[in-house]
Design an enzyme around this catalytic site. Structure first.
Site, PDB file in Angstrom:
ATOM      1  N   CYS A 382     -42.401  24.211  27.754  1.00  0.00           N
ATOM      2  CA  CYS A 382     -41.371  24.239  26.718  1.00  0.00           C
ATOM      3  C   CYS A 382     -41.933  23.737  25.384  1.00  0.00           C
ATOM      4  O   CYS A 382     -42.696  24.429  24.752  1.00  0.00           O
ATOM      5  CB  CYS A 382     -40.132  23.475  27.186  1.00  0.00           C
ATOM      6  SG  CYS A 382     -38.647  24.072  26.358  1.00  0.00           S
ATOM      7  N   HIS A 508     -38.937  25.918  32.207  1.00  0.00           N
ATOM      8  CA  HIS A 508     -39.203  24.660  32.923  1.00  0.00           C
ATOM      9  C   HIS A 508     -39.461  24.924  34.408  1.00  0.00           C
ATOM     10  O   HIS A 508     -38.532  24.849  35.217  1.00  0.00           O
ATOM     11  CB  HIS A 508     -38.009  23.712  32.780  1.00  0.00           C
ATOM     12  CG  HIS A 508     -37.865  23.155  31.406  1.00  0.00           C
ATOM     13  ND1 HIS A 508     -38.480  21.990  31.007  1.00  0.00           N
ATOM     14  CD2 HIS A 508     -37.191  23.605  30.334  1.00  0.00           C
ATOM     15  CE1 HIS A 508     -38.195  21.756  29.746  1.00  0.00           C
ATOM     16  NE2 HIS A 508     -37.408  22.721  29.306  1.00  0.00           N
ATOM     17  N   GLU A 510     -40.866  23.072  36.522  1.00  0.00           N
ATOM     18  CA  GLU A 510     -40.785  21.849  37.345  1.00  0.00           C
ATOM     19  C   GLU A 510     -39.479  21.752  38.128  1.00  0.00           C
ATOM     20  O   GLU A 510     -39.424  21.098  39.168  1.00  0.00           O
ATOM     21  CB  GLU A 510     -40.988  20.594  36.472  1.00  0.00           C
ATOM     22  CG  GLU A 510     -39.869  20.238  35.491  1.00  0.00           C
ATOM     23  CD  GLU A 510     -39.982  20.935  34.128  1.00  0.00           C
ATOM     24  OE1 GLU A 510     -40.636  21.996  34.064  1.00  0.00           O
ATOM     25  OE2 GLU A 510     -39.398  20.438  33.145  1.00  0.00           O
TER      26      GLU A 510
HETATM   27  N1  GLN Z   1     -37.245  21.107  21.059  1.00  0.00           N
HETATM   28  C1  GLN Z   1     -37.643  22.385  21.523  1.00  0.00           C
HETATM   29  C2  GLN Z   1     -36.516  23.392  21.441  1.00  0.00           C
HETATM   30  O1  GLN Z   1     -35.385  23.059  21.292  1.00  0.00           O
HETATM   31  C3  GLN Z   1     -38.178  22.305  22.944  1.00  0.00           C
HETATM   32  C4  GLN Z   1     -37.150  21.939  23.971  1.00  0.00           C
HETATM   33  C5  GLN Z   1     -37.737  21.498  25.282  1.00  0.00           C
HETATM   34  O2  GLN Z   1     -38.922  21.178  25.371  1.00  0.00           O
HETATM   35  N2  GLN Z   1     -36.931  21.404  26.310  1.00  0.00           N
HETATM   36  O3  GLN Z   1     -36.749  24.579  21.507  1.00  0.00           O
END
Ligand code: GLN
Length: 536
Positions: A382, A508, A510
């Site tokens: 992410c 994600h 994980e």
């Molecule tokens: N802050 C970034 C976004 O909003 C990444 C979010 C995250 O890593 N969950 O896109």
């Protein structure tokens, strides 16, 4: 109709009710009982999505896009229960729903009260899961500690459930602490007696006590607890500290907790055991044949729970290769002060997890540069993909001051930016790109090598996206766009050419990893780290 196991906690918080509930689930599944698990959280936030990791730890995301308590992560790792938005009930969600009904006129003429309106709403939430024909038993974990003001409506609701559903269809399990007083050389049962008394005041008599303890409970101690708390001695289960949480179901099984539950609830069950879990998970953790050190570079590394699923998924990646993964937690702000080499010189892999806000970003970018230049396996998740793109734009494509518009609204090169649909969003709650989206994987890539699938589904929780205007220049410089969400043309996975293993994803992974079924990307990353294997 499903039967219910209610898990409450007493004496102190952090006894591991989530692990205990998940372990009961695992144990019942091994006997062919189909389960689901619900977490009730007494706070007034509708969901934990807007809470800071310092307050709450990780926010766990489900396929259906709910931002939930991290205990749902334990349920997902231990059991096959499919948890979604209905598996996490908060006080905020209950009140939100009751107040909306009141405004709509559903209760016209009535005074709305905690009992029965709030308790009815809670019970309806529990029964929604219980009415699923594929579920035999619903395990319900009540957050907080018995005696808290805010968890009272939940306790009252489960008391009522024991009447509504029939006492024989409901089981109360209470997790408590038996402290060991060194100077006296004794375990003390008094706090447990008090906490069971508190439950009884509310009208709940526990059937099973799960007692957290540093040392084994003597038969005498068990009998004393049983006598004072009105439970059978064989229903006093000790929950000793164990080297890995994945051993808890085995410990419960050793004490025949599955037989006890099956008997008390009159369940139909088959013979079964946890041998595969013992050999495939627990023994591999306890006796690894090799080890490797991987750095996680984040800004919440002092907190145990902020990157919970990431740490667990790394352990799972290790289990798949019979290896122990030593996790070196590195604060990205420290990298800003002392340089990446100071912290990352001896590690065999570097992972940058998700996150929000500018603090620590430049340190993450330095860590990624170090991984890229020193050919250390890199895994970005992410924000870890977004920062990898920023690093590549600045240092390889020479796009000076490239950034995400999350951190610099006026950057000349907004390589990560908001889609128009997100620009319009005003509310903060549940307004990100959330939940499962499909992703098309290019063949002949490192990603394809681990998934062995052309299409995958992974969970998301973010606002910002890769800006497609920069795709050509980045491709020309050696960044490969290997995973795409085709319908909306969104970049999901990037890889680097001429690097042993540099993979970063917008989703994600994980959240979908299990100890006996490591997520493909974590399995691949740990494998790459083992192949590099430095002195660390
Ligand atoms: N802050 C970034 C976004 O909003 C990444 C979010 C995250 O890593 N969950 O896109």
């Amino acid at each position: 109709m499903a039967k219910y196991i209610f898990v409450t906690g007493g004496v102190v918080s952090s006894l591991g009710k989530g692990i205990a509930s998940a372990s009961i689930g695992k144990l019942l599944e091994s006997r062919g009982v189909r389960i689901s698990i619900i977490k009730c959280d007494p706070y007034i936030n509708v969901d934990p999505g807007t809470m800071n990791p310092f307050q709450h730890g990780e926010v766990y995301v489900t396929d259906d896009g709910a931002e939930t308590d991290l205990d749902l992560g334990h349920y997902g790792r231990f059991t096959d229960a499919v948890c979604g938005k209905d598996n996490n009930i908060t006080t905020g969600k209950i009140y939100y729903s009751v107040i909306s009904k009141e405004r709509r006129g559903d209760y016209l003429g009535k005074t709305i009260q905690v009992i029965p309106h709030i308790t009815d709403e809670i019970k309806a939430g529990l029964r929604k899961i219980g009415s699923d024909k594929k579920v035999d038993v619903v395990i319900v974990e009540i957050g907080g500690t018995v005696g808290d003001i805010e968890s009272l409506p939940f306790l009252e609701s489960i008391r009522q459930m024991s009447i509504d559903e029939g006492r024989e269809n409901v089981l109360f399990a209470h997790l408590t602490l038996i402290p060991y007083i060194k100077s006296a050389g004794e375990t003390k049962t008094k706090p447990t007696q008090h906490s069971v008394n508190k439950l009884r005041e509310i009208g709940i008599q526990p059937d099973i006590l799960m007692c957290r303890s540093e040392i084994r409970l003597t038969e005498d101690a068990k009998e004393k607890i049983a006598l004072f708390c009105s439970v059978k001695p064989e229903h006093v289960i000790e929950a000793l500290d164990v080297p890995t949480v994945y051993e808890v179901p085995l410990e419960f099984g050793r004490q025949k907790l599955d037989d006890t539950i099956i008997k008390l609830l009159g369940l139909k069950a088959k013979k079964g055991n946890l041998d595969a879990w013992r050999t495939g998970v627990v023994n591999r953790i306890k006796k690894p044949s090799r080890q490797v050190t991987i750095a996680v570079v984040g800004k919440y590394i002092t907190l145990q729970d902020a990157y919970k699923s990431i740490y667990e998924a790394l352990i799972h990646g290790g289990i798949a290769h019979k290896a122990k993964v030593n996790i070196k937690k590195v604060d990205s702000e420290d990298i800003q002060k002392h340089g990446a080499g100071h912290y990352l010189d001896s590690v065999s892999g570097i992972l940058v997890p998700g996150g929000f806000g500018y603090r620590g970003i430049e340190g993450k970018i330095e860590a990624i540069r170090y991984a890229r230049e020193h050919k250390i396996p890199y895994f970005g998740i992410c924000l870890g993909m977004q920062t990898a793109i920023i690093e590549f734009a600045r240092n390889v494509c020479h796009l000076g001051k490239a950034n995400s518009t999350e951190f610099d609204k006026n950057t000349p090169h907004p390589v990560i930016s908001l889609l128009e649909e997100q620009e319009k969003v005003q509310n903060k709650g549940a307004s990100m790109r959330l939940g499962a989206y499909s992703c098309q994987v290019k063949r002949g890539t490192k990603t394809y090598a681990v998934y062995a699938s052309d299409e995958i589904m992974e969970r998301h929780r973010h606002r910002y996206e890769f800006n497609n205007e920069y795709r050509t220049i980045m491709e020309e410089n050696g960044l490969r766009f290997v995973g795409l969400h085709v319908r909306k043309n969104l970049v999901e996975i990037v890889e680097l050419d001429r690097h042993p293993w540099f993979v970063a994803c917008q989703f994600h992974p994980e959240f979908k990893s299990k100890p006996d079924k490591a997520h493909p990307l974590f399995r691949g990353f740990v494998n790459a780290a083992l192949r590099l294997k430095k002195k660390g």
